[in-house]
Design a protein around this motif. Structure first.
Motif, PDB file in Angstrom:
ATOM      1  N   LEU A   1      -6.992   3.447   6.116  1.00  0.00           N
ATOM      2  CA  LEU A   1      -5.720   2.818   6.365  1.00  0.00           C
ATOM      3  C   LEU A   1      -5.538   2.779   7.708  1.00  0.00           C
ATOM      4  CD1 LEU A   1      -3.599   4.611   3.683  1.00  0.00           C
ATOM      5  CD2 LEU A   1      -4.836   2.512   3.513  1.00  0.00           C
ATOM      6  N   SER A   2      -4.687   1.665   8.233  1.00  0.00           N
ATOM      7  CA  SER A   2      -4.380   1.450   9.383  1.00  0.00           C
ATOM      8  C   SER A   2      -2.801   1.947   9.389  1.00  0.00           C
ATOM      9  CB  SER A   2      -4.412   0.012   9.965  1.00  0.00           C
ATOM     10  OG  SER A   2      -3.653  -0.904   9.114  1.00  0.00           O
ATOM     11  N   TYR A   3      -2.077   2.089  10.735  1.00  0.00           N
ATOM     12  CA  TYR A   3      -0.633   2.293  10.663  1.00  0.00           C
ATOM     13  C   TYR A   3       0.318   1.388   9.714  1.00  0.00           C
ATOM     14  CZ  TYR A   3       4.054   3.484  12.268  1.00  0.00           C
ATOM     15  OH  TYR A   3       5.320   3.658  12.378  1.00  0.00           O
ATOM     16  N   LYS A   4      -0.076  -0.011   9.902  1.00  0.00           N
ATOM     17  CA  LYS A   4       1.011  -0.903   9.193  1.00  0.00           C
ATOM     18  C   LYS A   4       0.836  -0.638   7.715  1.00  0.00           C
ATOM     19  CE  LYS A   4      -2.805  -4.673   9.066  1.00  0.00           C
ATOM     20  NZ  LYS A   4      -2.953  -4.357   7.779  1.00  0.00           N
ATOM     21  N   ASP A   5      -0.264   0.049   7.138  1.00  0.00           N
ATOM     22  CA  ASP A   5      -0.376   0.102   5.733  1.00  0.00           C
ATOM     23  C   ASP A   5       0.667   1.287   5.265  1.00  0.00           C
ATOM     24  OD1 ASP A   5      -2.726  -1.561   5.409  1.00  0.00           O
ATOM     25  OD2 ASP A   5      -3.900  -0.169   6.128  1.00  0.00           O
ATOM     26  N   ILE A   6       1.026   2.382   5.968  1.00  0.00           N
ATOM     27  CA  ILE A   6       1.930   3.307   5.849  1.00  0.00           C
ATOM     28  C   ILE A   6       3.234   3.388   6.424  1.00  0.00           C
ATOM     29  CG2 ILE A   6      -0.178   4.658   5.445  1.00  0.00           C
ATOM     30  CD1 ILE A   6       0.883   6.537   7.634  1.00  0.00           C
TER      31      ILE A   6
END
Length: 475
Positions: free
Chosen positions: A107-112
């Motif tokens: 995951l990348s930060y935008k996903d969480i």
């Protein structure tokens, strides 16, 4: 007073005198050395004492995060000859195979983004923390004995790990442990603690990769800027502590004349080849196997939580390294290769590219090394440095290192103020008690950036990436 002389930039030495068999080395910048000296000369006295051990090779060593410990300084390294040397529980520590592993999540930060608080809650609810019993896995005495003997191999055979997990774990998560050498009381303490975080400075932290310094090595490790990763810091729990305590008492009873002659009885050791040394070594390896299984069980818990909260997650183990262990390794001493027992206490193995112990995927770039900061500071991903074998028997720091004692920290910080300040920075912390938070306040630790800068400058651990905390759970 212990005299410390700067011999090169970031390299200080205590000259061999008296009963010392080798000089003592301290690696650090002027500011880090000054912080060591602020606690008196306790750290320096301890490393000087370590230099008196039979069979010790080249020098006794303190790394940039060094501070006072039990017998040995934390951040200490001592390599002894297998024929003439000794094994010392103080050179390994009470939390046998306390270590760190890093997970990539896909995951990348935008996903969480926006779900950090929920993620912190769910992880805290899923993974037992604190001093009491309870683990992610339900285990009985038979299971614990199997783990003590086989470590990650037991976890794989019982459906709690993948073959890829073993391939990305130091020693493949298995040393030749002897379950029969582990004290009965220690074994009992391991029941239902497989997959538990513990207390103190142990943590599980969701992090965001903010900086990449070496794109080629970062790519080999499977991480990139803005990735979400998870760092786990824990060890062998009460089982390891009980094992260490038991053998310290056994060594003291069995070698009373030795204890009387030591500069510090906490340095007590057994000559390699003695029955008691062999028994402790087997028990230490077994406790190390337990610690690897413990971190693996928490990895399974992380997989469960991420799968439940997010789509398209693929939580994979980057690597797992221990920093409280003694291991047999081959090193070159005065131009001759020989087998040594390397004690690392609060020190991370940091082998450079090419060493056969490194997994195939990383052998061309060097062993992954993880150096956590505090719950309010950066952590780092490094690779084993090109000069680590020459300067530190293939070792570097294991963390920021304490600057203030737990008692000092409790007197200077309050849990409510800490949580408020961290939340304002987007860091969500969950802990069993307010006391844990104050003991582990960011201000209680050294400057992690400076510790890593010195490691990088010396060439014992080279910077690959830096992370920042998003969600942290503690005991």
């Amino acid at each position: 007073m212990v005299e410390l002389t700067e011999i090169h930039e970031n390299v200080y030495e205590i000259e061999r005198t008296g009963e010392m068999r080798v000089p003592a080395r301290v690696y650090g910048s002027a500011s880090l050395i000054e912080e060591m000296l602020e606690e008196g000369d306790l750290t320096l006295t301890q490393v000087r004492n370590v230099a008196t051990l039979p069979g010790i090779q080249t020098f006794a060593l303190v790394l940039p995060d060094g501070h006072q410990g039990y017998g040995f300084p934390i951040g200490g390294v001592a390599a002894v000859d297998l024929d003439e040397g000794v094994i010392s529980p103080g050179g390994i520590g009470f939390d046998i195979n306390c270590g760190v592993r890093l997970l990539r999540t896909g995951l990348s930060y935008k996903d969480i983004a926006g779900q950090e608080s929920i993620l912190a809650d769910r992880l805290y609810q899923t993974i037992p923390t604190g001093l009491g019993k309870g683990g992610y896995l339900n285990t009985d005495i038979s299971d614990v004995r199997g783990i003590l003997e086989s470590g990650m191999e037991w976890m794989l055979a019982n459906g709690h790990a993948t073959a890829d997990d073993l391939d990305h774990c130091e020693e493949n998560g298995h040393l030749p442990g002897d379950p029969n050498a582990v004290p009965t009381e220690a074994l009992k303490r391991g029941v239902n603690q497989v997959g538990s975080l513990g207390s103190g400075n142990h943590f599980l932290e969701v992090q965001r990769v903010t900086d990449v310094y070496d794109p080629e090595t970062a790519a080999a490790f499977g991480i990139d800027a803005d990735d979400v990763v998870v760092m786990i810091h824990s060890g062998s729990r009460g089982l390891g502590h009980q094992t260490c305590s038991h053998f310290i008492r056994e060594f003291e009873r069995h070698y009373p004349d030795l204890v009387a002659s030591l500069p510090d009885k906490q340095l007590v050791y057994a000559p390699l080849g003695d029955r008691l040394a062999d028994k402790y070594w087997g028990a230490m390896n077994a406790a190390a196997n337990f610690a690897w299984a413990n971190r693996q069980a928490m990895t399974q818990a992380v997989r469960e939580v991420f799968d439940a909260l997010f789509e398209a997650t693929e939580v994979e183990l980057v690597y797992d390294v221990c920093h409280n262990i003694a291991k047999e390794e081959r090193h070159t001493v005065r131009g001759r290769e020989k087998s040594l027992l390397v004690h690392r206490k609060g020190a991370t193995r940091a082998f450079p590219a090419g060493r056969p112990e490194i997994p195939d995927a990383y052998r061309d770039v060097g062993q992954p090394v993880f150096i956590p900061g505090s719950m309010g500071s950066h952590s780092y991903v490094l690779a084993g440095g090109p000069r680590s074998l020459e300067l530190s028997f293939g070792s570097t720091a294991h963390g920021a290192g304490r600057l203030k004692s737990r008692t000092q920290a409790k007197g200077e910080y309050t849990a409510g103020e800490l949580q408020k300040a961290l939340r304002a920075r987007g860091i969500f912390v969950r802990a069993r008690s307010g006391g844990t938070l104050t003991e582990e306040a960011p201000g209680a630790y050294k400057d992690i950036d400076e510790v890593v800068r010195v490691s990088d400058a010396l060439g014992i651990g080279t910077k690959v990436a830096r992370t920042t905390p998003l969600a942290n759970i503690k005991g």
